[in-house]
Design a protein around this motif. Structure first.
Motif, short mmCIF file in Angstrom:
data_model
loop_
_atom_site.label_atom_id
_atom_site.label_comp_id
_atom_site.label_asym_id
_atom_site.label_seq_id
_atom_site.Cartn_x
_atom_site.Cartn_y
_atom_site.Cartn_z
N UNK A 33 0.83 -1.20 0.00
CA UNK A 33 0.00 0.00 0.00
C UNK A 33 0.87 1.26 0.00
N UNK A 34 1.89 1.26 0.85
CA UNK A 34 2.78 2.42 0.92
C UNK A 34 3.57 2.58 -0.36
N UNK A 35 4.08 1.47 -0.89
CA UNK A 35 4.85 1.55 -2.13
C UNK A 35 3.97 2.01 -3.29
N UNK A 36 2.72 1.57 -3.32
CA UNK A 36 1.81 1.99 -4.38
C UNK A 36 1.60 3.50 -4.35
N UNK A 37 1.49 4.05 -3.16
CA UNK A 37 1.33 5.50 -3.00
C UNK A 37 2.58 6.21 -3.53
N UNK A 38 3.74 5.69 -3.18
CA UNK A 38 5.00 6.27 -3.64
C UNK A 38 5.10 6.18 -5.17
N UNK A 39 4.78 5.03 -5.74
CA UNK A 39 4.87 4.85 -7.18
C UNK A 39 3.92 5.77 -7.93
N UNK A 40 2.73 5.97 -7.38
CA UNK A 40 1.78 6.87 -8.01
C UNK A 40 2.33 8.29 -8.08
N UNK A 41 2.94 8.74 -6.98
CA UNK A 41 3.55 10.06 -6.98
C UNK A 41 4.64 10.18 -8.02
N UNK A 42 5.51 9.16 -8.12
CA UNK A 42 6.57 9.19 -9.12
C UNK A 42 5.98 9.21 -10.53
N UNK A 43 4.94 8.42 -10.77
CA UNK A 43 4.31 8.38 -12.09
C UNK A 43 3.75 9.74 -12.47
N UNK A 44 3.16 10.45 -11.52
CA UNK A 44 2.63 11.78 -11.79
C UNK A 44 3.75 12.77 -12.14
N UNK A 45 4.86 12.67 -11.42
CA UNK A 45 5.98 13.58 -11.68
C UNK A 45 6.56 13.34 -13.08
N UNK A 46 6.86 12.08 -13.40
CA UNK A 46 7.48 11.81 -14.70
C UNK A 46 6.48 11.98 -15.84
N UNK A 47 5.17 11.86 -15.55
CA UNK A 47 4.17 12.09 -16.60
C UNK A 47 4.20 13.54 -17.05
N UNK A 48 4.30 14.47 -16.09
CA UNK A 48 4.41 15.89 -16.48
C UNK A 48 5.72 16.16 -17.19
#
Length: 286
Positions: A169-184
């Motif tokens: 759960x914690x890693x999924x939250x972290x990965x989502x944040x990274x995905x949003x950053x690299x998406x922009x």
């Protein structure tokens, strides 16, 4: 009258204008079914052209683990001093692959879906979030294989195995944040998708996937050991190893590891979400 004045007279607004942050969150929640269905469709079609289909979700990290075992475990000898090296290695590969795949899919979330962005009006953050959900679903399937390997290597189910749930759960939250950053970033830096595999490969080598950081960095300067201990990828890998492998004890975890893991996740998720939202009106136009 100018088009802008005419639109204002009739109460019309720019549909692509960035909404307020709270309103954006509400809109995103309203599109939760779209996110789920988009993720399901992407997951279904990813290996549709391959004969083995969805089996590649599991076979890819397993084949990587086999290669790393041959090179690092047997030839280089990083398995020395690491009890239960095969579960140790496979856990590291599976957990890092989750982060790696989330970043690689996130970097193309906007640039790879421009036709959808220009055709439909929806919160653009739905795309990197949905693609991270795709990777999570694939990992959950892979976890069944990981548990089978752990059992085959002599591990006995323990109550500590339940810790795998909060770790994911914690890693999924972290990965989502990274995905949003690299998406922009990927929406404007077109070469980022070509550069990212090299960045991720370097990150993997610094995350103790194929070796014990405690052993390899035993004589490194204190500052280097501190940086390695604070590496979020290494933290999530070690927490999963602690949950599943008996010989990997709490003594091998950095101090305050759960607090650090949660801090990384919240920082990445909140910071990444705000960073992505700030460019909402530019996606599909740059």
């Amino acid at each position: 009258m100018s088009p802008a004045a005419l639109a204002a007279l009739h109460g019309l607004t720019d549909s692509s204008a960035r909404p307020g942050l709270l309103d954006y969150v509400r809109r995103l929640w309203g599109h939760r079914h779209f996110i789920s269905e988009f993720a399901r469709a992407k997951s279904t079609t990813k290996y549709s052209g391959a004969r083995l289909g969805g089996l590649w979700h599991v076979m890819t990290p397993l084949l990587n683990a086999a290669v790393y075992y041959l090179i690092f475990g047997l030839l280089i000898g990083t398995s020395r001093g690491v009890p239960d090296f095969i579960p140790f290695l496979v856990t590291g590969v599976f957990i890092f692959t989750f982060t790696q795949s989330s970043v690689l899919s996130g970097v193309r979330a906007v640039s790879g879906n421009l036709s959808l962005i220009r055709a439909l009006h929806f919160p653009r953050a739905a795309l990197p979030i949905a693609l991270t959900l795709v990777q999570l679903r694939q990992l959950l399937v892979s976890m069944l294989v990981l548990l089978a390997i752990v059992l085959a290597m002599g591990q006995v189910p323990q109550w500590s195995w339940l810790l795998a749930v909060p770790v994911l759960a914690i890693q999924s939250l972290f990965n989502t944040g990274l995905a949003l950053i690299v998406a922009r970033l990927g929406s404007t830096i077109t070469d980022l998708a070509q550069l990212m595999p090299f960045v991720l490969r370097t990150w993997m080598y610094a995350s103790g996937v194929m070796y014990s950081i405690a052993h390899m960095a035993a004589h490194a300067p204190a500052a280097v050991r501190t940086l390695l201990d604070l590496n979020p990828a290494a933290i999530y890998i070690d927490l999963m190893r602690f949950a599943l492998i008996d010989s990997f004890t709490a003594a091998q975890l950095p101090p305050h590891v759960w607090a650090i893991a949660l801090a990384w996740a919240l920082t990445a998720a909140v910071g990444g979400f705000v960073y992505f939202w700030m460019a909402e009106e530019r996606y599909g136009r740059d």
